[in-house]
Design a protein around this motif. Structure first.
Motif, PDB file in Angstrom:
ATOM      1  N   ALA A 226       8.200   5.555 -11.617  1.00  0.00           N
ATOM      2  CA  ALA A 226       9.478   6.204 -11.309  1.00  0.00           C
ATOM      3  C   ALA A 226       9.879   5.984  -9.851  1.00  0.00           C
ATOM      4  O   ALA A 226      11.065   5.979  -9.519  1.00  0.00           O
ATOM      5  N   VAL A 227       8.881   5.772  -8.991  1.00  0.00           N
ATOM      6  CA  VAL A 227       9.206   5.668  -7.558  1.00  0.00           C
ATOM      7  C   VAL A 227       8.713   4.378  -6.911  1.00  0.00           C
ATOM      8  O   VAL A 227       9.119   4.065  -5.787  1.00  0.00           O
ATOM      9  N   ALA A 228       7.846   3.616  -7.569  1.00  0.00           N
ATOM     10  CA  ALA A 228       7.194   2.476  -6.908  1.00  0.00           C
ATOM     11  C   ALA A 228       7.778   1.141  -7.343  1.00  0.00           C
ATOM     12  O   ALA A 228       7.910   0.864  -8.545  1.00  0.00           O
ATOM     13  N   GLU A 229       8.083   0.328  -6.368  1.00  0.00           N
ATOM     14  CA  GLU A 229       8.508  -1.075  -6.594  1.00  0.00           C
ATOM     15  C   GLU A 229       7.243  -1.935  -6.669  1.00  0.00           C
ATOM     16  O   GLU A 229       6.221  -1.627  -6.034  1.00  0.00           O
ATOM     17  N   ALA A 230       7.304  -3.058  -7.384  1.00  0.00           N
ATOM     18  CA  ALA A 230       6.101  -3.833  -7.720  1.00  0.00           C
ATOM     19  C   ALA A 230       5.307  -4.313  -6.504  1.00  0.00           C
ATOM     20  O   ALA A 230       4.078  -4.180  -6.477  1.00  0.00           O
TER      21      ALA A 230
ATOM     22  N   GLY B  45       3.273   9.853  -6.623  1.00  0.00           N
ATOM     23  CA  GLY B  45       4.104   9.193  -5.616  1.00  0.00           C
ATOM     24  C   GLY B  45       3.536   7.873  -5.128  1.00  0.00           C
ATOM     25  O   GLY B  45       4.147   7.206  -4.277  1.00  0.00           O
ATOM     26  N   ARG B  46       2.387   7.462  -5.647  1.00  0.00           N
ATOM     27  CA  ARG B  46       1.742   6.226  -5.164  1.00  0.00           C
ATOM     28  C   ARG B  46       2.718   5.052  -5.197  1.00  0.00           C
ATOM     29  O   ARG B  46       3.376   4.779  -6.204  1.00  0.00           O
ATOM     30  N   GLY B  47       2.802   4.350  -4.079  1.00  0.00           N
ATOM     31  CA  GLY B  47       3.659   3.171  -3.995  1.00  0.00           C
ATOM     32  C   GLY B  47       5.094   3.466  -3.601  1.00  0.00           C
ATOM     33  O   GLY B  47       5.901   2.547  -3.461  1.00  0.00           O
ATOM     34  N   GLN B  48       5.412   4.731  -3.384  1.00  0.00           N
ATOM     35  CA  GLN B  48       6.796   5.053  -2.989  1.00  0.00           C
ATOM     36  C   GLN B  48       7.032   4.694  -1.522  1.00  0.00           C
ATOM     37  O   GLN B  48       6.181   4.918  -0.665  1.00  0.00           O
ATOM     38  N   THR B  49       8.197   4.139  -1.235  1.00  0.00           N
ATOM     39  CA  THR B  49       8.621   3.938   0.155  1.00  0.00           C
ATOM     40  C   THR B  49       9.551   5.093   0.487  1.00  0.00           C
ATOM     41  O   THR B  49      10.653   5.192  -0.060  1.00  0.00           O
ATOM     42  N   ILE B  50       9.076   5.957   1.350  1.00  0.00           N
ATOM     43  CA  ILE B  50       9.855   7.149   1.683  1.00  0.00           C
ATOM     44  C   ILE B  50      10.631   6.856   2.958  1.00  0.00           C
ATOM     45  O   ILE B  50      10.078   6.825   4.060  1.00  0.00           O
ATOM     46  N   ALA B  51      11.917   6.570   2.793  1.00  0.00           N
ATOM     47  CA  ALA B  51      12.789   6.265   3.931  1.00  0.00           C
ATOM     48  C   ALA B  51      13.541   7.537   4.288  1.00  0.00           C
ATOM     49  O   ALA B  51      14.197   8.140   3.432  1.00  0.00           O
TER      50      ALA B  51
ATOM     51  N   VAL C 184       4.853   4.809   3.543  1.00  0.00           N
ATOM     52  CA  VAL C 184       4.494   4.392   2.186  1.00  0.00           C
ATOM     53  C   VAL C 184       3.429   5.341   1.661  1.00  0.00           C
ATOM     54  O   VAL C 184       2.438   5.614   2.343  1.00  0.00           O
ATOM     55  N   ASP C 185       3.656   5.845   0.467  1.00  0.00           N
ATOM     56  CA  ASP C 185       2.672   6.731  -0.155  1.00  0.00           C
ATOM     57  C   ASP C 185       1.540   5.887  -0.749  1.00  0.00           C
ATOM     58  O   ASP C 185       1.759   5.131  -1.700  1.00  0.00           O
ATOM     59  N   ALA C 186       0.364   5.999  -0.160  1.00  0.00           N
ATOM     60  CA  ALA C 186      -0.802   5.261  -0.669  1.00  0.00           C
ATOM     61  C   ALA C 186      -1.803   6.214  -1.302  1.00  0.00           C
ATOM     62  O   ALA C 186      -2.963   5.853  -1.506  1.00  0.00           O
ATOM     63  N   THR C 187      -1.374   7.415  -1.623  1.00  0.00           N
ATOM     64  CA  THR C 187      -2.251   8.362  -2.289  1.00  0.00           C
ATOM     65  C   THR C 187      -2.368   8.008  -3.770  1.00  0.00           C
ATOM     66  O   THR C 187      -1.661   7.133  -4.269  1.00  0.00           O
ATOM     67  N   ALA C 188      -3.234   8.715  -4.459  1.00  0.00           N
ATOM     68  CA  ALA C 188      -3.471   8.399  -5.877  1.00  0.00           C
ATOM     69  C   ALA C 188      -2.571   9.192  -6.816  1.00  0.00           C
ATOM     70  O   ALA C 188      -2.673   9.054  -8.028  1.00  0.00           O
TER      71      ALA C 188
END
Ligand code: BDR
Ligand code: CA
Length: 332
Positions: free
Chosen positions: A170-174, A279-285, A272-276
């Motif tokens: 839902a939040v992470a780009e590849a 939100g993993r992979g989300q870029t929070i701008a 960048v959310d690198a948690t497990a």
């Protein structure tokens, strides 16, 4: 800003996971007189890093530039293991299942992070770095050489989703999803970063008419891209409701080349959310305060591209098809 003035084309290093839109980015750079591609590093993403290098070598040979060094980079992300290729998007071999004429060249002996570090020193202050895959090689180069940010002119990176949903979760780009730790390291480093997220890449598309123009070009590289796009269109057609595809990676290439210009690209904090968690992979701008127009946050060196001055599709076709016309025109 680290940039030093350069006469002639600007040197660029491309880091990619050579799938179909990576191939378009590569071709666009080869056919853009504004830049000179001086090296390519590969990483696992759309395909494994070794297959991405094979594809890149074949494409460079087809494009008449077998001299450009290609280095295999990271097979696995910084943490964990490569999740595997995505044949439903890019085909079994990453280039839509088409058979490219095999180049007899091999990748260079050094790895991609080493190639990047060497090129950054050879072109100190002038090298533009473009990333269109997971950024593991860049993070590795940063770990190896803390002086790297001071040597590079700028970084343009295709990745993330600022105000739109992701394309893996839902939040992470590849590209970010495949190595969030590396993406976090890239945006945290002290250099000028232009983030080219799904917000803009999904708005730039190729049509079936564009594909036919590529197939009809008097240039084997353009023809090959037209052929591999058949598979890519198959993935994107349900998303757009008509035959076509998104132009993720070539948009980053065009922005780096200066041929497409961001018109709305505020410099804002990005983490960048690198948690497990979810939100993993989300870029929070942090785009608070941007309602009436772009407002740069003092001291921030990461720009998030939200709009550009022209659609890339027609320009990409013109560059890939037009260059072959110029190349095949009789000398006067
Ligand atoms: C990105 O992911 C890859 O599949 C594409 O090549 C592009 O770099 C888009 O999310
Ligand atoms: Ca890519």
């Amino acid at each position: 800003m680290n940039s030093v003035p350069t006469a002639g084309p600007r040197p660029v290093y491309l880091d990619c996971d050579t799938g179909i839109d990576d191939s378009m980015a590569l071709a666009y750079l080869l056919r853009s007189p504004e830049v000179e591609l001086v090296g390519v590093g590969t990483v696992s993403g759309n395909v494994a890093a070794a297959q991405a290098a094979r594809n890149t070598l074949d494409l460079l040979a087809l494009g008449g530039r077998p001299d450009i060094p290609v280095a295999v980079g990271a097979h696995h992300p910084l943490e964990g293991e490569f999740a595997g290729p995505v044949p439903h998007v890019h085909g079994e071999n990453g280039v839509g299942g088409i058979a490219l004429p095999p180049s007899d060249r091999e990748p260079v002996a050094e790895d991609a992070a080493t190639l990047l570090g060497r090129l950054a020193r050879e072109h100190a202050g002038a090298l533009s770095v473009i990333t269109v895959g997971p950024t593991t090689n860049i993070a590795t180069a940063l770990r190896r050489d803390p002086e790297l940010p001071g040597l590079v002119r700028e970084v343009t990176t295709m990745g993330g989703a600022a105000l739109v949903p992701g394309n893996v979760t839902a939040v992470a780009e590849a590209n970010v999803w495949n190595d969030p730790d590396a993406a976090a390291a890239l945006v945290a480093a002290p250099w000028d970063v232009t983030l080219v997220p799904l917000d803009v890449t999904l708005e730039n598309q190729l049509t079936e008419a564009d594909r036919q123009a590529l197939l009809g070009a008097d240039d084997p590289l353009a023809q090959a891209i037209g052929a591999m796009l058949d598979h890519y269109f198959g993935f994107y057609t349900p998303l757009y409701g008509r035959r076509g595809c998104a132009l993720h990676d070539p948009l980053a290439a065009a922005i780096a080349a200066g041929t497409v210009r961001p018109t709305r690209a505020p410099a804002v904090p990005v983490v960048v959310d690198a948690t497990a968690g979810p939100g993993r992979g989300q870029t929070i701008a942090d785009l608070r305060g941007q309602r009436l127009g772009p407002v740069d946050r003092p001291g921030v060196r990461t720009r998030v591209v939200l709009d550009t001055d022209r659609p890339l599709g027609p320009l990409l076709v013109e560059r890939l098809v037009g260059s072959s016309v110029a190349a095949s025109a009789p000398a006067t």
